[in-house]
Each structure stands twice: as C-alpha cells, then as structure tokens.
Design a protein around this motif. Structure first.
Motif, PDB file in Angstrom:
ATOM      1  N   VAL A  30      42.487   5.612 -10.460  1.00 48.85           N
ATOM      2  CA  VAL A  30      41.371   6.180 -10.881  1.00 48.85           C
ATOM      3  C   VAL A  30      41.064   6.132 -12.257  1.00 48.85           C
ATOM      4  O   VAL A  30      41.570   6.176 -13.233  1.00 48.85           O
ATOM      5  CB  VAL A  30      41.664   7.747 -10.885  1.00 48.85           C
ATOM      6  N   ALA A  31      39.983   5.106 -12.148  1.00 47.85           N
ATOM      7  CA  ALA A  31      39.505   4.404 -13.671  1.00 47.85           C
ATOM      8  C   ALA A  31      38.408   5.309 -14.041  1.00 47.85           C
ATOM      9  O   ALA A  31      37.229   5.547 -13.453  1.00 47.85           O
ATOM     10  CB  ALA A  31      39.017   3.151 -13.505  1.00 47.85           C
ATOM     11  N   GLU A  32      38.457   6.056 -15.213  1.00 51.66           N
ATOM     12  CA  GLU A  32      37.541   6.800 -15.998  1.00 51.66           C
ATOM     13  C   GLU A  32      37.033   6.122 -17.314  1.00 51.66           C
ATOM     14  O   GLU A  32      37.885   5.816 -18.181  1.00 51.66           O
ATOM     15  CB  GLU A  32      37.988   8.201 -15.891  1.00 51.66           C
ATOM     16  N   ARG A  33      35.841   5.894 -17.525  1.00 49.44           N
ATOM     17  CA  ARG A  33      35.546   5.170 -18.604  1.00 49.44           C
ATOM     18  C   ARG A  33      35.502   6.046 -19.931  1.00 49.44           C
ATOM     19  O   ARG A  33      35.671   5.333 -21.124  1.00 49.44           O
ATOM     20  CB  ARG A  33      34.188   4.463 -18.505  1.00 49.44           C
ATOM     21  N   ASP A  34      35.391   7.400 -19.711  1.00 47.77           N
ATOM     22  CA  ASP A  34      35.585   8.306 -20.901  1.00 47.77           C
ATOM     23  C   ASP A  34      37.075   8.373 -21.395  1.00 47.77           C
ATOM     24  O   ASP A  34      37.792   8.366 -20.517  1.00 47.77           O
ATOM     25  CB  ASP A  34      34.783   9.399 -20.829  1.00 47.77           C
ATOM     26  N   ALA A  35      37.080   8.558 -22.586  1.00 47.57           N
ATOM     27  CA  ALA A  35      38.665   8.713 -23.055  1.00 47.57           C
ATOM     28  C   ALA A  35      39.142  10.114 -22.908  1.00 47.57           C
ATOM     29  O   ALA A  35      40.333  10.212 -22.751  1.00 47.57           O
ATOM     30  CB  ALA A  35      38.663   8.365 -24.605  1.00 47.57           C
ATOM     31  N   GLU A  36      38.234  11.356 -22.723  1.00 49.12           N
ATOM     32  CA  GLU A  36      38.541  12.556 -22.479  1.00 49.12           C
ATOM     33  C   GLU A  36      37.878  13.005 -21.236  1.00 49.12           C
ATOM     34  O   GLU A  36      36.827  12.723 -20.910  1.00 49.12           O
ATOM     35  CB  GLU A  36      38.199  13.122 -23.805  1.00 49.12           C
ATOM     36  N   PRO A  37      38.348  14.108 -20.579  1.00 52.64           N
ATOM     37  CA  PRO A  37      37.665  14.711 -19.517  1.00 52.64           C
ATOM     38  C   PRO A  37      36.329  15.163 -20.022  1.00 52.64           C
ATOM     39  O   PRO A  37      36.139  15.888 -21.157  1.00 52.64           O
ATOM     40  CB  PRO A  37      38.641  15.788 -18.873  1.00 52.64           C
ATOM     41  N   PHE A  38      35.455  15.270 -19.045  1.00 53.78           N
ATOM     42  CA  PHE A  38      34.071  15.855 -18.996  1.00 53.78           C
ATOM     43  C   PHE A  38      34.347  17.258 -19.853  1.00 53.78           C
ATOM     44  O   PHE A  38      35.063  18.225 -19.014  1.00 53.78           O
ATOM     45  CB  PHE A  38      33.386  15.766 -17.761  1.00 53.78           C
ATOM     46  N   ALA A  39      33.500  17.623 -20.818  1.00 50.11           N
ATOM     47  CA  ALA A  39      33.780  19.124 -21.644  1.00 50.11           C
ATOM     48  C   ALA A  39      32.446  19.855 -21.442  1.00 50.11           C
ATOM     49  O   ALA A  39      32.759  21.186 -21.595  1.00 50.11           O
ATOM     50  CB  ALA A  39      33.864  18.465 -22.763  1.00 50.11           C
ATOM     51  N   GLY A  40      31.691  19.539 -20.159  1.00 48.30           N
ATOM     52  CA  GLY A  40      30.498  20.468 -20.177  1.00 48.30           C
ATOM     53  C   GLY A  40      30.425  21.217 -18.915  1.00 48.30           C
ATOM     54  O   GLY A  40      30.966  21.048 -17.922  1.00 48.30           O
ATOM     55  N   ALA A  41      29.700  22.299 -18.760  1.00 46.78           N
ATOM     56  CA  ALA A  41      29.462  23.320 -17.604  1.00 46.78           C
ATOM     57  C   ALA A  41      28.600  22.498 -16.559  1.00 46.78           C
ATOM     58  O   ALA A  41      29.005  22.599 -15.571  1.00 46.78           O
ATOM     59  CB  ALA A  41      28.836  24.601 -17.983  1.00 46.78           C
ATOM     60  N   ARG A  42      27.489  21.922 -16.956  1.00 49.67           N
ATOM     61  CA  ARG A  42      26.642  21.306 -16.080  1.00 49.67           C
ATOM     62  C   ARG A  42      26.604  21.841 -14.596  1.00 49.67           C
ATOM     63  O   ARG A  42      25.794  22.838 -14.648  1.00 49.67           O
ATOM     64  CB  ARG A  42      26.986  19.726 -16.102  1.00 49.67           C
ATOM     65  N   GLY A  43      27.391  21.304 -13.636  1.00 54.55           N
ATOM     66  CA  GLY A  43      27.287  21.823 -12.275  1.00 54.55           C
ATOM     67  C   GLY A  43      28.382  22.882 -12.167  1.00 54.55           C
ATOM     68  O   GLY A  43      29.447  22.708 -12.375  1.00 54.55           O
ATOM     69  N   LYS A  44      27.677  24.166 -12.338  1.00 55.17           N
ATOM     70  CA  LYS A  44      28.682  25.298 -12.349  1.00 55.17           C
ATOM     71  C   LYS A  44      28.975  26.177 -11.150  1.00 55.17           C
ATOM     72  O   LYS A  44      29.372  27.031 -11.108  1.00 55.17           O
ATOM     73  CB  LYS A  44      28.061  26.066 -13.343  1.00 55.17           C
ATOM     74  N   GLY A  45      28.240  25.635  -9.947  1.00 57.83           N
ATOM     75  CA  GLY A  45      28.269  26.413  -8.739  1.00 57.83           C
ATOM     76  C   GLY A  45      29.082  25.932  -7.632  1.00 57.83           C
ATOM     77  O   GLY A  45      28.800  24.601  -7.363  1.00 57.83           O
ATOM     78  N   LEU A  46      29.949  26.580  -6.793  1.00 56.38           N
ATOM     79  CA  LEU A  46      30.467  25.753  -5.942  1.00 56.38           C
ATOM     80  C   LEU A  46      30.374  26.623  -4.633  1.00 56.38           C
ATOM     81  O   LEU A  46      30.222  28.022  -4.588  1.00 56.38           O
ATOM     82  CB  LEU A  46      32.058  25.995  -6.072  1.00 56.38           C
ATOM     83  N   GLN A  47      29.877  25.888  -3.797  1.00 58.59           N
ATOM     84  CA  GLN A  47      29.181  26.637  -2.522  1.00 58.59           C
ATOM     85  C   GLN A  47      30.333  26.902  -1.512  1.00 58.59           C
ATOM     86  O   GLN A  47      31.562  26.332  -1.576  1.00 58.59           O
ATOM     87  CB  GLN A  47      28.137  25.565  -1.754  1.00 58.59           C
ATOM     88  N   PRO A  48      30.148  27.811  -0.493  1.00 62.50           N
ATOM     89  CA  PRO A  48      31.093  28.204   0.419  1.00 62.50           C
ATOM     90  C   PRO A  48      31.903  27.102   1.293  1.00 62.50           C
ATOM     91  O   PRO A  48      32.961  27.176   1.368  1.00 62.50           O
ATOM     92  CB  PRO A  48      30.329  29.024   1.346  1.00 62.50           C
ATOM     93  N   ARG A  49      31.110  26.067   1.508  1.00 59.18           N
ATOM     94  CA  ARG A  49      31.963  25.016   2.172  1.00 59.18           C
ATOM     95  C   ARG A  49      32.844  24.187   1.322  1.00 59.18           C
ATOM     96  O   ARG A  49      33.718  23.896   1.662  1.00 59.18           O
ATOM     97  CB  ARG A  49      30.847  24.057   3.069  1.00 59.18           C
ATOM     98  N   THR A  50      32.596  24.115   0.012  1.00 60.36           N
ATOM     99  CA  THR A  50      33.429  23.533  -0.936  1.00 60.36           C
ATOM    100  C   THR A  50      34.398  24.312  -1.161  1.00 60.36           C
ATOM    101  O   THR A  50      35.569  23.745  -1.353  1.00 60.36           O
ATOM    102  CB  THR A  50      32.464  23.506  -2.275  1.00 60.36           C
ATOM    103  N   LEU A  51      34.285  25.700  -1.426  1.00 63.42           N
ATOM    104  CA  LEU A  51      35.595  26.455  -1.214  1.00 63.42           C
ATOM    105  C   LEU A  51      36.595  26.353  -0.307  1.00 63.42           C
ATOM    106  O   LEU A  51      37.800  26.291  -0.350  1.00 63.42           O
ATOM    107  CB  LEU A  51      35.025  27.907  -1.574  1.00 63.42           C
ATOM    108  N   GLU A  52      35.906  26.052   0.991  1.00 65.40           N
ATOM    109  CA  GLU A  52      36.874  25.718   2.145  1.00 65.40           C
ATOM    110  C   GLU A  52      37.633  24.408   1.911  1.00 65.40           C
ATOM    111  O   GLU A  52      38.719  24.227   2.323  1.00 65.40           O
ATOM    112  CB  GLU A  52      36.135  25.468   3.421  1.00 65.40           C
TER     113      GLU A  52
END
Length: 498
Positions: A30-52
């Motif tokens: 897994v190659a991530e171009r940023d040095a640190e993990p993403f730090a913002g909220a941006r997408g903040k909602g998980l739908q029921p299917r994603t919970l499954e």
C-alpha cells in the motif's frame, strides 16, 4: 521489489482493499504519497451497508465505540429557530437489517481504524511513497515509486488506483473522467474547536453563505471528538482562505456576533463540488476504485461509502484469481461496480441540485437508496436467478441477516468465502455433497428457524426448497429451487471456490 497487488492510496477504499487481501493471505504493498495519515473529517458518514462490511472486516466494534449517531439538525434565521429534526428519522434494528441507520465517524478515524486492522492482519502502509509511473504487460505491472525521495521499482501482478480524484493511475491509463466541477460553488471546510455551540445539534444557518452562493453555513459536532465540522460557502470570486479568522467572521455573521467562539482550527480545506466518473474501471491488470473512479457531491454521504463497496467487491475477486480462479472473474468488477457508481452519482447529484434550488425538502435524507442496502448486481455476470417463481431477495441482491435459534446469519455467511444457504432437505443434501464445510442448512438442528426469520428474509415458504450460493462479499450469486450438484459445483468454480 515484488508483490502480488500494488495499491496506490491509503484512503478508506485502499485500506479496505488491503484488509480484504491481507485476510486472504495475498501480499500487497500500500503506497501512500502523504507522509502522515489524513487528518480531516471530510467524509463523516457511514451508511448501513458499510457498517455490515466493517462487521465482516472485524472493525465494527471500534467503529461503534468511537463514533456516534447523527444529531438532529437545528436551523436558524436571524436568531430564530425555524426547524429542528433529523435528516432521516432513526429506525429500529430488525433481524434482517441489524444496522438501519447511518453512523457518524470522522474520515481520519475511519482511516486509523482500518490501518490498525491491516496491521493486525500482517499488512502495513508505506508512507511518503508516490506513484511516479507504471507499465503493464501480459504477466504483471512494473511501477516506479518515489519513496522518501528515492525512486524504487516495484513488480506486481495487479495495480489498483485508489489514489483520489486527481488519480495518477487514472491519468497514466488515459481514462476519461467524465462530469463537471462546480467552480462557482467554492466552499471552505474546517474541523474546529468552539465554545458556545450546543453539541446536541447540527447547526444550520440557511442564509449564512451570503452573496449568490445558495449553500448554508453549517456547524456539525463530530461524534467521538471534541471538534465540529464547519462548512462555509464562499461567494463567487471570493479569494478567502480557510483561516480561523475567516471562519470566525462567517460564524459571527451567521449566528450573531460573540455567540460562538472558535478557539482552534484543527484541519481545513478548500472544496469545490466535483461530480465525475471514470469511463472505465479496469484496463488490463490495472483497476480504479474509490475517488479515483468516481467523485460525488457530499450531499447524501455516498462517496466514501461507495469507495469502500468498490474495494469489498474487488478484493475477493483478486484473491481468487491469484489463487487459480479464471481471470474472467475480474471482468465482473467493472460490470458490477460501474453501473452502481453511476446510479449513486445520480442520487447524490439530485440531492445537490435540491440544495442549489433551496427546495423545502433539501435537508431530507430518507431515500432508502442512500443506505446502500438495496444496491446490488441483479444484472451482473455473476447473478444466476434459476427459481421458477423468484421473490425478493433476488440473485445479485444483498444477502440479508436473520436469526436462527440464538445465532445470527451474518457471522455464518461472512467468512470471506462462498457459503451455501440451504432450505429444505433436498437443498441441504446437494449443498453438503458439494461443499459440506460451507453449508448452512436452515431448519436443521444446528440452524433451527422456529420463528421463521430466515425463511421470511429469503422469501422461502415454510417447508419450501431453495439453495442460495452466497458470494464472499455477502451478495446472492446463485438462487435455485431445483438444487443440482453439477450446477452448484460449476457456479462455485466461477467464484474461484475449490
């Protein structure tokens, strides 16, 4: 360096894919171009299917522990409350839908939870690793990564671009990214700490944007944190940058001077609504997933969730092919996910337009499609509906949960491998003859169904006969009321089952 799958991007889609591969013993980088993990909220909602999906991945407990339910919205105009209520009224869990409601979890925390799970599964993320270029041939992909400033060659069987809306993978493939960007709807997004704001509400000031921008100023308490997500639309042509001072001035205009004091700007971004989709999701041994394949208006909370579903669809297929399944199985990824992405894009775009039009119901999020439980692949190449009088759920639909005795079906069918769900003695005999270790015989002593919840969930009459082959991603593949060993064996072979 060699690996089986190279994943460009460690957002939710890339991390979900990495977890799916790692739990099946597939080596991935897994190659991530940023040095640190993403730090913002941006997408903040998980739908029921994603919970499954997250339950299947083994992270749901952490998701529920660290997130929270959406608070009611409270809209104010000139200091007066004009509306209080939920975007979608909370529902009660049922035997077939255990998680009926959306769940709030800031994107940065979703990412950290998935990273932790990947580590538990023996994987990791390589930070500061930027994909520079790649070529592919009949046997694999040769990529060049710039890791900590030094170029390194990686040879992989497959490459997956989960590297965001400005995807390098998509650009190198020269795949068109069709759609539009609403440049006139520039907005500032920030995670802030604030004093004087009630954390029991999602605050909305419908006329707070000012100018010709139709969007409101919103301040949403982020569940499981002490911060709020603040969205500030900017008038056309505005050059304001997301600073604490700019946000404070906007909140003073919207809520009234001195009412809410912003004490810290934790993270910020400039945002323009993008509504685009890649023309193709696969080119040879290279795939696109998540924002690299489709970007959405934030209305309806579909983008992150659709990316997770992409990865959930692709992961088991890559693993199966790498372990000997027919490579034609990979063709089903684009055939299944591209139509779903187009459908979801249409839903979020329609909601976005309602906000632009200031429609009276623009705040509503009660369209059941938003929960992504009804999205499926009934017309996909892996859907085999062979019942004489089919009823819901159909081949290609999500396999529902149910309770048999004191046991839920989900832990039984979410095994990472195909499962044969048999109703009636004839179906059970066929299933056990073909794959005894993968058979769940409803109505047997091991899986009683006295309450009939499993029969009802799968549309099987009491005493009826039906055999469902459930795919590794929890969708119904084969559905038949005339179980046959040869047909069942052949279908399992299509899924790469041994």
């Amino acid at each position: 360096m060699r690996t089986e799958v190279l994943i460009a991007g460690a957002g939710p889609a890339g991390l979900t894919l990495a977890c799916e591969l790692a739990r099946r013993g597939v080596a991935c980088l897994v190659a991530e171009r940023d040095a640190e993990p993403f730090a913002g909220a941006r997408g903040k909602g998980l739908q029921p299917r994603t919970l499954e999906v997250f339950e299947d991945l083994g992270v749901l407990e952490r998701v529920l522990e660290l997130g929270g339910a959406y608070p009611p919205m409270r809209a104010e105009i000139d200091g007066e409350v004009v509306f209080t209520g939920h975007m979608d009224e909370p529902g009660e869990p049922t035997s077939d839908v255990p998680y009926p409601n959306g769940w709030m979890l800031p994107q940065w925390r979703t990412g950290l939870i998935l990273r932790e799970r990947l580590t538990e599964l023996g994987g990791s993320v390589t930070p500061n690793a930027e994909l520079v270029s790649f070529t592919q041939d009949d046997d694999g992909v040769t990529a060049v990564l710039r890791v900590d400033g030094a170029e390194r060659e990686v040879r992989a069987k497959y490459l997956v671009g989960a590297d965001g809306g400005r995807s390098t993978v998509r650009r190198v493939l020269d795949v068109a990214f069709l759609g539009e960007t609403h440049e006139e709807e520039r907005a500032l997004l920030g995670d802030v700490r604030a004093e004087g704001a009630d954390r029991g509400f999602w605050h909305v000031w419908p006329q707070g944007g000012g100018g010709e921008n139709p969007f409101p100023v919103t301040l949403c308490p982020l569940a499981g944190t002490d911060t709020f997500q603040l969205v500030l639309p900017s008038p056309p042509g505005a050059a304001a940058e997301p600073t604490l001072e700019v946000f404070q001035e906007a909140v003073d205009r919207a809520a009234g001077p001195g009412r809410i004091k912003l004490t810290e700007l934790v993270w910020s971004s400039v945002f323009r609504p993008n509504i685009r989709m890649a023309e193709r999701f696969r080119v040879g041994r290279v795939f696109l997933a998540g924002d690299a394949a489709h970007v959405h208006s934030p209305a309806g909370g579909q983008g992150l969730n659709t990316g997770v579903q992409d990865a959930y669809n692709l992961g088991w297929k890559l693993a199966a092919v790498l372990r000997g399944a027919d490579e034609d199985l990979l063709d089903s990824y684009e055939a299944e996910r591209l139509p779903v992405a187009a459908d979801v894009l249409g839903i979020s775009s329609a909601l976005h337009q309602k906000i632009r039009d200031k429609a009276a119901d623009a705040h509503r999020r009660d369209d059941p499609r938003l929960r992504q439980l009804t999205l499926g692949y009934p017309d996909g190449p892996l859907s085999a509906e062979h019942r004489t009088s089919p009823t819901e759920p159909y081949a290609g639909d999500r396999a529902p949960d149910a309770v048999t005795g004191r046991r839920r079906l989900f832990p039984l069918i979410h095994t990472g491998a195909p499962v044969l769900l048999a109703f009636g003695p004839a179906a059970a005999r066929v299933a056990r003859a073909v794959a005894p270790a993968s058979t769940v015989a409803i109505g047997s002593p091991a899986f009683p169904d006295e309450e009939g919840t499993a029969h009802t969930a799968y549309g099987v009459a009491p005493g009826g006969t039906a055999l469902f082959v459930l795919r590794p991603d929890g969708y119904i593949g084969l559905a038949t009321d005339s179980p046959d060993e040869a047909e069942t064996t052949a279908y399992l072979a299509r899924l790469g089952a041994r």
